[in-house]
Scaffold this motif. Sequence first.
Motif, short mmCIF file in Angstrom:
data_model
loop_
_atom_site.label_atom_id
_atom_site.label_comp_id
_atom_site.label_asym_id
_atom_site.label_seq_id
_atom_site.Cartn_x
_atom_site.Cartn_y
_atom_site.Cartn_z
N LEU A 194 4.76 2.32 13.66
CA LEU A 194 3.77 3.30 13.22
C LEU A 194 4.07 3.76 11.80
O LEU A 194 3.17 3.91 10.98
CB LEU A 194 3.75 4.50 14.17
CG LEU A 194 3.10 4.21 15.52
CD1 LEU A 194 3.15 5.43 16.40
CD2 LEU A 194 1.66 3.75 15.32
N ARG A 195 5.37 3.94 11.53
CA ARG A 195 5.74 4.30 10.15
C ARG A 195 5.34 3.19 9.18
O ARG A 195 4.94 3.45 8.05
CB ARG A 195 7.24 4.55 10.06
CG ARG A 195 7.62 5.89 10.63
CD ARG A 195 9.11 6.04 10.70
NE ARG A 195 9.75 6.08 9.39
CZ ARG A 195 11.08 5.94 9.22
NH1 ARG A 195 11.84 5.72 10.26
NH2 ARG A 195 11.59 5.99 8.03
N PHE A 196 5.48 1.94 9.64
CA PHE A 196 5.09 0.82 8.80
C PHE A 196 3.59 0.84 8.55
O PHE A 196 3.12 0.63 7.42
CB PHE A 196 5.51 -0.49 9.45
CG PHE A 196 5.03 -1.72 8.74
CD1 PHE A 196 5.56 -2.09 7.52
CD2 PHE A 196 4.02 -2.51 9.28
CE1 PHE A 196 5.12 -3.21 6.85
CE2 PHE A 196 3.57 -3.63 8.62
CZ PHE A 196 4.12 -3.98 7.40
N PHE A 197 2.84 1.12 9.61
CA PHE A 197 1.37 1.07 9.46
C PHE A 197 0.85 2.26 8.67
O PHE A 197 -0.33 2.29 8.31
CB PHE A 197 0.69 0.98 10.83
CG PHE A 197 0.91 -0.36 11.48
CD1 PHE A 197 0.69 -1.53 10.76
CD2 PHE A 197 1.35 -0.47 12.78
CE1 PHE A 197 0.92 -2.76 11.33
CE2 PHE A 197 1.57 -1.70 13.36
CZ PHE A 197 1.35 -2.85 12.63
N ASP A 198 1.70 3.26 8.41
CA ASP A 198 1.31 4.31 7.47
C ASP A 198 1.17 3.74 6.07
O ASP A 198 0.36 4.21 5.27
CB ASP A 198 2.38 5.41 7.43
CG ASP A 198 2.17 6.39 8.55
OD1 ASP A 198 1.09 6.32 9.16
OD2 ASP A 198 3.08 7.17 8.82
#
Lengths: 462, 434
Positions: A194-198
């Motif tokens: 999820l942090r990556f997809f931010d």
Amino acid sequence: MQISTLTLIVLAASAVAFYLGKRRALNLVAGQGGPRSLHSMPGFYGAWTALWAAVPALVVLVSWVFLEPLILRALLVSSLPQDIQSLDPDRLGLLLNDIRNLAQGNIVSGEITAVQQSAADHYRHFISLSRLSMVVVCLALSVLALAFGWSKVSPTLRARNRVESFVKVVLILCSSIAILTTVGIVLSVLFESLRFFDRVSVSEFLLGLTWSPQTAIRADQVGSSGAFGAVPLFTGTLLVSSIAMFVAVPIGLMSAIFLAEYSSPRVRATAKPLLELLAGIPTVVYGFFAALVVAPWLRGLGDSSGVDVASDSALAAGVVMGVMIIPFISSLSDDVINSVPQSLRDGSLALGATRSETVIKVVLPAALPGIVGSVLLAVSRAIGETMIVVMAAGLAANLTANPLQSVTTVTVQIVTLLTGDQEFDSAKTLAAFALGLVLFVGTLGLNIIALYVVRKYREQYD
Amino acid sequence: MTDQNTSVGSTLTVQRVRSGLARRYRLERWFRRFGMMAVALGLSFVLVLFASIGSNGISAFHQGYVRLDITLDEKTLDPAGSRDPEVIGKASYRTLVRDTLFDQFPEVTSRSDKRELTGLLSNGADFMVRDQVMENPGLVGTTHSFWVPVDDEIDMLMKGYIDRNVPEADRRVSDRMIGWVDQLEKGGYLESRFNTLFFTNGDSRDAELAGVRGALAGSMLTLVVTLLLSFPIGVATAVYLEEMAPKNRITDFIEVNINNLAAVPSIVFGLLGLAVFINFFGMPRSAPLVGGLVLTLMTLPTIIIASRAALKAVPPSIRQAALAVGASPLQTITHHVLPLALPGMLTGTIIGMAQALGETAPLLMIGMIAFIVDVPQTVTDPSTVLPVQIFLWADAPERAFVEKTSAAIMVLLGFLALMNIVAVLLRKRFETRW
């Protein structure tokens, strides 16, 4: 005092407690009817006191070990001057590391300031205090709980039931580790993804055609903004896996048919375990074999016939992976073929069909769901396989279907992105977790479908 | 009429069947041949794999040694005559070793030639001489023959891996070095000996000094952690699910989880270890402790599934008999069911351990890939494991590491074979047919 020594002392106390509890139970009933008037067997009273002596102390010990660093850190930070406390977290972390190293007598980066020195002294003091109180608390708790358990021992105490329900709780906790592992996998992979997809949008990741995970370390660096289109990785993974399947499915399936339907029991008894040897060989060995033997051989073959073969071609990795998978397909299919009822074969043979006709027209259709299931399991194995591709396939993310070229796979990229130095807030490292998520979801889906197919098939003949 | 018709019809059928028979039998033979070919192909893969590893690796168990007759002068080594190993160890053995070699080739004079000449020897030669002298201070003042390993390239030359007919520029060993080696060989100064260094040394950048001891120790520590955790937890889970658990949603969920975990790619467990154990709990990187934890989670499904099968194989009559004479459910399990199921559980555990021993990918994720020379002593020391060592060596450019890698693979396969043989024997010995 070392933690291991403390643990041993607590366990020793527990052993003493066993003896004390058992003796007390026997002494209490010595005059009146002996052990028979106890509710449980004497050993259970011993176990009851032993558990009291060990469990609370060990629980405290374990939580102490886990919480100590956090509490010490908080104490240390609050003891520092105000201006240092308000530093940004990264620099504060560095400073704390220095202080810790100073306290433990390790090498420190840079000059030692007076503040650091006093903080280190504080820290050392905290540590010794914490260790001392840990020992005191654990030992005291052990002795007190022992005394409590011991005082509770009476002929009417339902010691067996208590001990057994404790054991049951432990068993349940052990069983829940499987759930915890799954939850851990999902959470750790999902959280970082999820942090990556931010930073990188989901559609760019799943549909983008270029993969070049180099991000700029400094803001003024040029030309390394990074591209995170994972399609070349997916196609590369599929290419290598399908080459593996092209090798493994015919060989595995035909071997299974031959061993199940044609071969004599003696041939079967030797050939089957020999084939299964292939499943027991570590994948790093296959990777070495692919890189050292198969890839140069293919390259030489290409050179002599005028075809350009990359030295880390998808073909080499795929073929070797296929060899690795042969035993999965052969032994799973063998089980399935053997579970087809003999009456079906007898019926077909009685009508005058040859053996091969029986196999092709009767046995295989009946066994098909199971075979499909085993192939699906093998595919998920191929997709998740790491070492062979890391050692034999390339790093260049080429979008190609040509098996003679170099491709890279999801697992290769995870390994490349996560080995070596890493910072946990760059898109580069987080991308590995996003790839891990795709890998986990993909293989999980394949497994669920495969298990479903196999189970559905099994019900038909049971 | 009808009779005749059927007989005509049946002769027609018979004819049709007969005319197709040859073709069908041919197909049958082909099908059978295909099957045989598949099995033969599979077996030949096994053979080629083992043969190539074996032929590459067998030479690594030997190493070229050169004899140096070193004069251990008392004045330079131990001026005070104390024979104290501390004092003796301080001298420059590098000069001593080199001078001995230079004396052997008086014609070599220029600096660059001398440097080339010292290239014959392993970088570890001076330390080995020093250690021997320190161990045996009585040698000081005498001239003693030391056997020290040659450089890995020279070793390759001695083993015939370097083709002398290739132009000089294309090989790593110059014509002059070859000349020196031939000269030494003629004088009986070179010898191929059993390579004990391979088993007593840790990793090294110098191929001739690199050994598997560090990796083996790391593997053992990791396996101990794995075994201590996964065996009790696996057995406890299996006992609960098989013997005690009520049939409900939660137990179903646990079962589904276990089956799925068995098929999750191992590298995902590495991601879990990295995110949870190292980043969240702050455990040390590269440590066998974390490796053991990750491998525990990975092998648990295998052990649980095998243990459940072993428990299932114990007939219900045993349980009923125990319960009938008044044993509690737990007593039934611990006194009667577990002892009978234990061999099966142990077999499953050994197979799980073999799996863990050969596993590489998840350990790369938690940093066990570092270059570590020291042999790890405790579970928190940085270390590497045998499969990762193989992976690291496979990447090394020197020719000598090819044979080292193959030899390390042979050691690994040896351990795996041993574990599997123990598992098979255990099964054979304790297998009970009810």
